[in-house]
Design a protein around this motif. Structure first.
Motif, short mmCIF file in Angstrom:
data_model
loop_
_atom_site.label_atom_id
_atom_site.label_comp_id
_atom_site.label_asym_id
_atom_site.label_seq_id
_atom_site.Cartn_x
_atom_site.Cartn_y
_atom_site.Cartn_z
N ASP A 30 0.84 -1.20 0.00
CA ASP A 30 0.00 0.00 0.00
C ASP A 30 0.88 1.25 0.00
O ASP A 30 1.84 1.35 0.75
CB ASP A 30 -0.91 -0.01 1.24
CG ASP A 30 -2.07 0.95 1.08
OD1 ASP A 30 -1.84 2.15 0.90
OD2 ASP A 30 -3.23 0.48 1.14
N ASP A 31 0.52 2.22 -0.84
CA ASP A 31 1.30 3.46 -0.94
C ASP A 31 1.27 4.27 0.35
O ASP A 31 2.19 5.06 0.61
CB ASP A 31 0.76 4.31 -2.08
CG ASP A 31 1.01 3.67 -3.44
OD1 ASP A 31 1.93 2.84 -3.54
OD2 ASP A 31 0.25 3.98 -4.39
N ALA A 32 0.21 4.09 1.16
CA ALA A 32 0.13 4.84 2.41
C ALA A 32 1.20 4.43 3.40
O ALA A 32 1.49 5.17 4.35
CB ALA A 32 -1.26 4.64 3.03
N PHE A 33 1.81 3.26 3.22
CA PHE A 33 2.84 2.77 4.13
C PHE A 33 4.23 2.76 3.48
O PHE A 33 5.13 2.08 3.96
CB PHE A 33 2.49 1.36 4.61
CG PHE A 33 1.26 1.30 5.46
CD1 PHE A 33 1.33 1.42 6.83
CD2 PHE A 33 0.01 1.15 4.87
CE1 PHE A 33 0.20 1.39 7.62
CE2 PHE A 33 -1.14 1.12 5.64
CZ PHE A 33 -1.04 1.24 7.02
N HIS A 34 4.39 3.52 2.41
CA HIS A 34 5.69 3.64 1.76
C HIS A 34 6.43 4.86 2.29
O HIS A 34 5.84 5.95 2.41
CB HIS A 34 5.51 3.75 0.25
CG HIS A 34 6.81 3.91 -0.49
ND1 HIS A 34 7.73 2.89 -0.59
CD2 HIS A 34 7.34 4.99 -1.15
CE1 HIS A 34 8.77 3.30 -1.28
NE2 HIS A 34 8.56 4.57 -1.64
N ILE A 35 7.70 4.69 2.64
CA ILE A 35 8.53 5.77 3.16
C ILE A 35 9.56 6.12 2.08
O ILE A 35 10.56 5.41 1.91
CB ILE A 35 9.25 5.36 4.47
CG1 ILE A 35 8.26 4.74 5.45
CG2 ILE A 35 9.97 6.55 5.07
CD1 ILE A 35 7.14 5.66 5.87
N PRO A 36 9.35 7.19 1.33
CA PRO A 36 10.27 7.51 0.23
C PRO A 36 11.68 7.82 0.71
O PRO A 36 12.66 7.46 0.05
CB PRO A 36 9.62 8.75 -0.42
CG PRO A 36 8.19 8.70 0.00
CD PRO A 36 8.20 8.11 1.37
N SER A 37 11.82 8.49 1.86
CA SER A 37 13.15 8.88 2.32
C SER A 37 14.03 7.69 2.65
O SER A 37 15.25 7.76 2.56
CB SER A 37 13.03 9.78 3.56
OG SER A 37 12.38 9.09 4.61
N LYS A 38 13.42 6.58 3.04
CA LYS A 38 14.17 5.37 3.37
C LYS A 38 14.00 4.27 2.34
O LYS A 38 14.56 3.17 2.50
CB LYS A 38 13.73 4.84 4.74
CG LYS A 38 14.06 5.76 5.91
CD LYS A 38 13.57 5.16 7.22
CE LYS A 38 13.98 6.02 8.40
NZ LYS A 38 15.44 5.98 8.63
N ASP A 39 13.19 4.55 1.31
CA ASP A 39 12.86 3.53 0.31
C ASP A 39 12.39 2.26 1.03
O ASP A 39 12.89 1.15 0.79
CB ASP A 39 14.07 3.24 -0.58
CG ASP A 39 13.67 2.41 -1.80
OD1 ASP A 39 12.47 2.39 -2.12
OD2 ASP A 39 14.55 1.75 -2.38
N LEU A 40 11.39 2.42 1.88
CA LEU A 40 10.94 1.35 2.78
C LEU A 40 9.43 1.22 2.68
O LEU A 40 8.70 2.23 2.65
CB LEU A 40 11.36 1.67 4.21
CG LEU A 40 10.82 0.77 5.33
CD1 LEU A 40 11.37 -0.64 5.20
CD2 LEU A 40 11.19 1.35 6.69
N ASP A 41 8.95 -0.01 2.65
CA ASP A 41 7.52 -0.31 2.71
C ASP A 41 7.21 -0.96 4.05
O ASP A 41 7.66 -2.08 4.33
CB ASP A 41 7.10 -1.25 1.57
CG ASP A 41 7.09 -0.55 0.23
OD1 ASP A 41 6.58 0.59 0.16
OD2 ASP A 41 7.61 -1.13 -0.76
#
Length: 389
Positions: A178-189
């Motif tokens: 889910d995109d709501a749980f994606h962290i762009p700064s850490k490239d983490l789901d």
């Protein structure tokens, strides 16, 4: 050089505009997402894991300190249901503590660490869902079958269903994060509960089931089902209904673009993963371990026999025929009633149950005087009485 400084200043102004008070990303959304992955300094330990770890660790220590007393109490009763609940509680709390430890030790920013973290979340969800289903089935369908075979069948069935649910949730969370749980700064789901649409539908189903169970005593089903009598069971059901309902609301809001839904989801998830196991203990085991004669949860009435010793327990279906002293003990009067949830309040069935006769097939007797006794019987015994008359 002047042009480079101007460009850098423009970039800073743009970043300030994006991250400032006028940003389309609201402060609630950033805070709720930040709560899931913010760490203690540079230790790599997330605050979210610690908040779930500490209550589970305290409850595990509580169980450990009372283990000897609980073991003696369980050995004093022949009922396997109490042992089953105790095992469920231990399994759930151990799995929760293990998940937190693994999540705090692995680096979630790596592919291996992120996959391990999601697998541990799925394992915890599997154990807690198995416990939920087992408790409900014991209460509503198998509470009157206090046998090891029936308990084993329930546990196997609930584990299979929970495993299928957990595998589906894990597959969706890994394949379609889910995109709501994606962290762009850490490239983490982060773990996304299988997606908000999946969580919304399943939480709504669970909330509806618990609501129906909570309302069963108010319907005609109470005349046909052996419903639990203790209020603590319905407090347990109402609590889970509220949690699942709020989780459905949070998932629904987040799925339809309302960022505040993540805050609702965080609160309900935190409460569920930290306090569900203590809730099971308080509802089904606290009274058993604290008093000498606990009431039976899965019955209409308390089934404690005053003539039994303090350490003797029996479930509603277990009938106690400990002594048959005289021939009259084989005869059950017309007003005989079994206080057992297995028997319906049917006059014909009660008469059949109570119509236990002596080996001599004596069907009745009447005393008219001190010198005349009439027996109604059959065979040679009836002929002998006729000749005497």
């Amino acid at each position: 050089m002047a042009s480079d400084s101007v460009e850098q200043e423009a970039v800073l102004v743009a970043n300030a505009t994006i991250n400032g008070p006028l940003s389309p990303v609201t402060m609630e959304e950033s805070f709720c997402k930040l709560a899931l992955y913010v760490e203690f300094s540079s230790s790599g330990v997330r605050i979210w894991d610690v908040l779930i770890f500490l209550p589970n660790l305290l409850f595990l220590l509580f169980l450990g300190l009372r283990f000897n007393r609980a073991r003696l109490k369980l050995r004093a009763t022949s009922s396997p249901i109490f042992l089953t609940f105790y095992g469920i509680v231990w399994a759930c709390v151990l799995m929760s503590v293990l998940r937190c430890l693994v999540s705090m030790l692995v680096n979630a920013t790596t592919s291996f660490g992120g996959m391990t973290d999601k697998i541990m979340w799925i394992a915890v969800r599997f154990s807690l869902l198995s416990a939920e289903m087992s408790v409900v089935i014991f209460g509503l369908a198998f509470g009157h079958l206090d046998s090891r075979n029936s308990i084993r069948a329930v546990l196997v069935t609930t584990c299979v269903i929970s495993l299928a649910f957990s595998l589906a949730q894990g597959a969706l969370d890994i394949v379609l994060p889910d995109d709501a749980f994606h962290i762009p700064s850490k490239d983490l789901d982060l773990f996304g509960h299988g997606g908000m649409l999946f969580l919304f539908v399943t939480s709504l189903i669970f909330a509806t089931i618990y609501l129906v169970i909570f309302l069963l005593p108010c319907t005609r089903a109470r005349d046909y089902l052996a419903l639990p009598a203790k209020k603590s069971f319905y407090v347990y059901v109402a609590t889970l209904c509220l949690l699942d309902g709020m989780q459905a609301v949070g998932a629904g809001l987040l799925n339809w673009g309302v960022p505040q839904g993540l805050c609702v989801l965080n609160v309900t998830s935190g409460l569920y993963f930290t306090f569900y196991t203590p809730l099971v203990y308080v509802t089904f085991l606290r009274e058993f371990f604290s008093i000498s004669q606990p009431t039976i949860l899965f019955s209409y009435k308390t089934q404690v026999d005053d003539t039994l010793e303090d350490e003797h327990y029996s479930l509603p279906q277990q009938q106690s025929l400990t002594s048959l002293k005289t021939e009259s003990d084989f005869i059950c009067p017309n007003h005989c009633l079994f206080e057992n949830t297995q028997f319906a309040a049917n006059a014909a069935s009660i008469n059949q149950l109570c119509g236990v006769q002596s080996p001599d097939s004596i069907t009745g007797y009447s005393i008219e005087s001190s010198s005349s006794i009439e027996f109604s019987g059959r065979g040679e015994f009836g002929s002998l009485v006729a000749r005497n008359n």
